[in-house]
Design a protein around this motif. Structure first.
Motif, PDB file in Angstrom:
ATOM      1  N   GLY A  34     -43.686  54.381  -2.937  1.00  0.00           N
ATOM      2  CA  GLY A  34     -42.990  53.170  -3.349  1.00  0.00           C
ATOM      3  C   GLY A  34     -43.790  51.888  -3.233  1.00  0.00           C
ATOM      4  N   ARG A  35     -45.072  52.011  -2.914  1.00  0.00           N
ATOM      5  CA  ARG A  35     -45.913  50.814  -2.788  1.00  0.00           C
ATOM      6  C   ARG A  35     -47.133  50.922  -3.687  1.00  0.00           C
ATOM      7  NH1 ARG A  35     -44.249  48.341   1.953  1.00  0.00           N
ATOM      8  NH2 ARG A  35     -43.329  49.802   3.436  1.00  0.00           N
TER       9      ARG A  35
ATOM     10  N   VAL B 283     -38.142  45.262  -5.061  1.00  0.00           N
ATOM     11  CA  VAL B 283     -37.579  46.264  -4.147  1.00  0.00           C
ATOM     12  C   VAL B 283     -36.467  46.970  -4.912  1.00  0.00           C
ATOM     13  CG1 VAL B 283     -36.388  46.687  -1.948  1.00  0.00           C
ATOM     14  CG2 VAL B 283     -38.073  44.823  -2.128  1.00  0.00           C
ATOM     15  N   MET B 284     -36.499  48.312  -4.879  1.00  0.00           N
ATOM     16  CA  MET B 284     -35.439  49.081  -5.538  1.00  0.00           C
ATOM     17  C   MET B 284     -35.001  50.204  -4.623  1.00  0.00           C
ATOM     18  SD  MET B 284     -36.876  49.267  -9.451  1.00  0.00           S
ATOM     19  CE  MET B 284     -35.431  50.156 -10.026  1.00  0.00           C
ATOM     20  N   ALA B 285     -33.716  50.533  -4.708  1.00  0.00           N
ATOM     21  CA  ALA B 285     -33.172  51.552  -3.803  1.00  0.00           C
ATOM     22  C   ALA B 285     -32.226  52.470  -4.554  1.00  0.00           C
ATOM     23  CB  ALA B 285     -32.428  50.882  -2.658  1.00  0.00           C
TER      24      ALA B 285
ATOM     25  N   SER C 102     -46.142  62.646  -7.390  1.00  0.00           N
ATOM     26  CA  SER C 102     -44.736  62.825  -7.718  1.00  0.00           C
ATOM     27  C   SER C 102     -43.876  62.209  -6.623  1.00  0.00           C
ATOM     28  CB  SER C 102     -44.464  64.331  -7.840  1.00  0.00           C
ATOM     29  OG  SER C 102     -43.128  64.530  -8.198  1.00  0.00           O
ATOM     30  N   GLY C 103     -42.846  61.471  -7.045  1.00  0.00           N
ATOM     31  CA  GLY C 103     -41.949  60.864  -6.068  1.00  0.00           C
ATOM     32  C   GLY C 103     -42.421  59.525  -5.539  1.00  0.00           C
ATOM     33  N   SER C 104     -43.540  59.011  -6.074  1.00  0.00           N
ATOM     34  CA  SER C 104     -44.058  57.746  -5.535  1.00  0.00           C
ATOM     35  C   SER C 104     -43.301  56.532  -6.084  1.00  0.00           C
ATOM     36  CB  SER C 104     -45.561  57.620  -5.812  1.00  0.00           C
ATOM     37  OG  SER C 104     -45.837  57.753  -7.183  1.00  0.00           O
ATOM     38  N   GLY C 105     -42.427  56.746  -7.079  1.00  0.00           N
ATOM     39  CA  GLY C 105     -41.601  55.636  -7.552  1.00  0.00           C
ATOM     40  C   GLY C 105     -41.988  55.089  -8.915  1.00  0.00           C
TER      41      GLY C 105
ATOM     42  N   VAL D 122     -36.922  52.953  -2.530  1.00  0.00           N
ATOM     43  CA  VAL D 122     -37.975  53.783  -3.119  1.00  0.00           C
ATOM     44  C   VAL D 122     -39.059  52.939  -3.789  1.00  0.00           C
ATOM     45  CG1 VAL D 122     -36.520  55.831  -3.375  1.00  0.00           C
ATOM     46  CG2 VAL D 122     -36.707  54.230  -5.264  1.00  0.00           C
ATOM     47  N   ILE D 123     -38.765  51.661  -4.047  1.00  0.00           N
ATOM     48  CA  ILE D 123     -39.795  50.701  -4.477  1.00  0.00           C
ATOM     49  C   ILE D 123     -39.793  49.620  -3.416  1.00  0.00           C
ATOM     50  CG2 ILE D 123     -40.390  48.952  -6.222  1.00  0.00           C
ATOM     51  CD1 ILE D 123     -40.873  51.788  -7.198  1.00  0.00           C
TER      52      ILE D 123
END
Ligand code: ATP
Ligand code: MG
Length: 256
Positions: free
Chosen positions: A228-229, A26-28, A54-57, A34-35
Motif C-alpha cells: 500500500g505504499r 489513503v484508502m481502506a 500482488s495485493g500491494s494496492g 490498503v493504500i
C-alpha cells in the motif's frame, strides 16, 4: 521487444493530456488501510507505470483515482480540478479506465459497442456516434473489424475495442489495470503496441502492468508499490538498473 505502432504516428491524432496528481492518498476496505499515504504526479503527456507484488494496492489506487472506491484521505487533482469533488460521472468521462476484462456487450458489434457509449454518455445522435466510433476504431487499427461481434474477435482485438471505447470519451488521462494479463501470449504485443502508440501521441497514462519490458521502454516514470505504499519511484533506468531498496531488488529478481 520493440513496440511498433499499428499506424504511422504521423497519421494519428495527438492528444491533449492533463496532469494527474495524487497526494497523500489513503484508502481502506472496512477498517483495513490498503493504500497508505501514496503520492504520485503524472505530468501531462507522460506515462507512469506502476509495478509491485500482488495485493500491494495497485488496482485499489486506480479505483480511487476514478472513484470506483472512494478514498478515505488525501487528494487527487486532474488538471486544476479537485477530482474528489467532481461528480463521479464527469470524472469518469475525463479519466478512462481499461481493465483486464473488457466488458463489451456481446450482442453488439465493435462499432456499436463504442457508439453506444457515446450515445449514453455524450448524448450524441446515432449518426454522429457511429461516425466517431469508426474513427476511434480506425485509430486502434480495427476499422475492418467494426461490424464484428466480440465473439468473432480475438481477445486482443476485443481489448482494442475497449480501448477505442475509452478513447471515444476523449479522456485527459487513461488508466490501465493489467490490460494484457487476460490475453493469450501472442496477443499481448498488439495491445502493448497500441498503448505505446497512445503514449507517443501524448496521452497521459497511469499503467499498472506486469510487463516489465513495456515499463522499461515506454514509461517516463516507474513506481514500485508494496503493502500500500510507494517504495521507490524513478526513471526506468533508476528502477530497473539501480534499485535502492531490498524489497524492489527482491521483486525484480522474481519477475525479471
Ligand atoms: N473489495 C475488497 N474488499 C476487501 N479487501 C480488498 C478488496 N479488494 C482488494 N482488497 C485487498 O486490498 C489489498 C490490495 O488489493 P489490490 O487488488 O489493490 O492489489 P493489486 O496490487 O492490484 O494486486 P494484483 O497484482 O493481484 O492485482 C489486498 O490485500 C486485497 O486483498
Ligand atoms: Mg490488481
Amino acid at each position: 521487444m520493440t513496440y511498433t505502432s499499428p499506424l504511422p504516428v504521423t497519421e494519428g491524432r495527438f492528444y491533449e493530456g492533463s496532469r494527474l496528481q495524487i497526494d497523500n492518498l489513503v484508502m481502506a476496505y472496512g477498517d483495513v488501510d490498503v493504500i497508505r499515504d501514496v503520492s504520485i504526479a503524472v505530468e501531462p503527456g507522460t506515462t507512469t507505470c506502476i509495478i509491485g507484488p500482488s495485493g500491494s494496492g495497485k488496482s485499489t489506487l486506480l479505483r480511487g483515482v476514478n472513484r470506483l472506491h472512494e478514498p478515505k484521505a488525501g487528494s487527487v487533482a486532474l488538471a486544476d480540478d479537485d477530482a474528489l469533488a467532481l461528480k463521479p460521472d464527469l470524472l469518469r468521462r475525463r479519466v478512462g479506465l481499461v481493465f483486464q476484462h473488457f466488458n463489451l456487450f456481446p450482442d453488439h458489434t465493435a462499432l456499436e459497442n463504442v457508439a453506444l457509449a457515446l450515445r449514453n454518455v455524450k448524448k450524441m445522435s446515432k449518426g454522429e456516434s457511429r461516425r466517431i466510433a469508426l474513427a476511434r476504431l480506425t485509430e486502434v487499427g480495427l476499422a475492418e473489424r467494426a461490424d464484428h461481434r466480440p465473439r468473432d474477435l480475438s481477445g486482443g482485438q476485443q481489448q482494442r475495442v475497449a480501448i477505442a471505447r475509452a478513447l471515444a470519451m476523449e479522456p485527459e488521462v487513461m488508466l490501465f489495470d493489467e490490460a494484457t494479463s487476460a490475453l493469450d501470449p501472442e496477443l499481448v504485443k498488439g495491445v502493448l503496441n497500441l498503448m505505446a502508440e497512445l503514449a507517443q501521441r501524448g496521452m497521459t497514462m497511469l499503467v499498472v502492468t506486469h510487463e516489465m519490458g513495456f515499463a522499461r521502454k515506454v514509461a517516463d516514470q516507474v513506481v514500485f508499490m508494496d503493502e500500500g505504499r510507494v517504495v521507490e519511484a524513478g526513471t526506468p533506468d533508476e528502477i530497473f538498473d539501480a534499485p535502492k531498496s531490498d524489497r524492489l531488488r527482491l521483486f525484480l529478481s522474481e519477475v525479471l
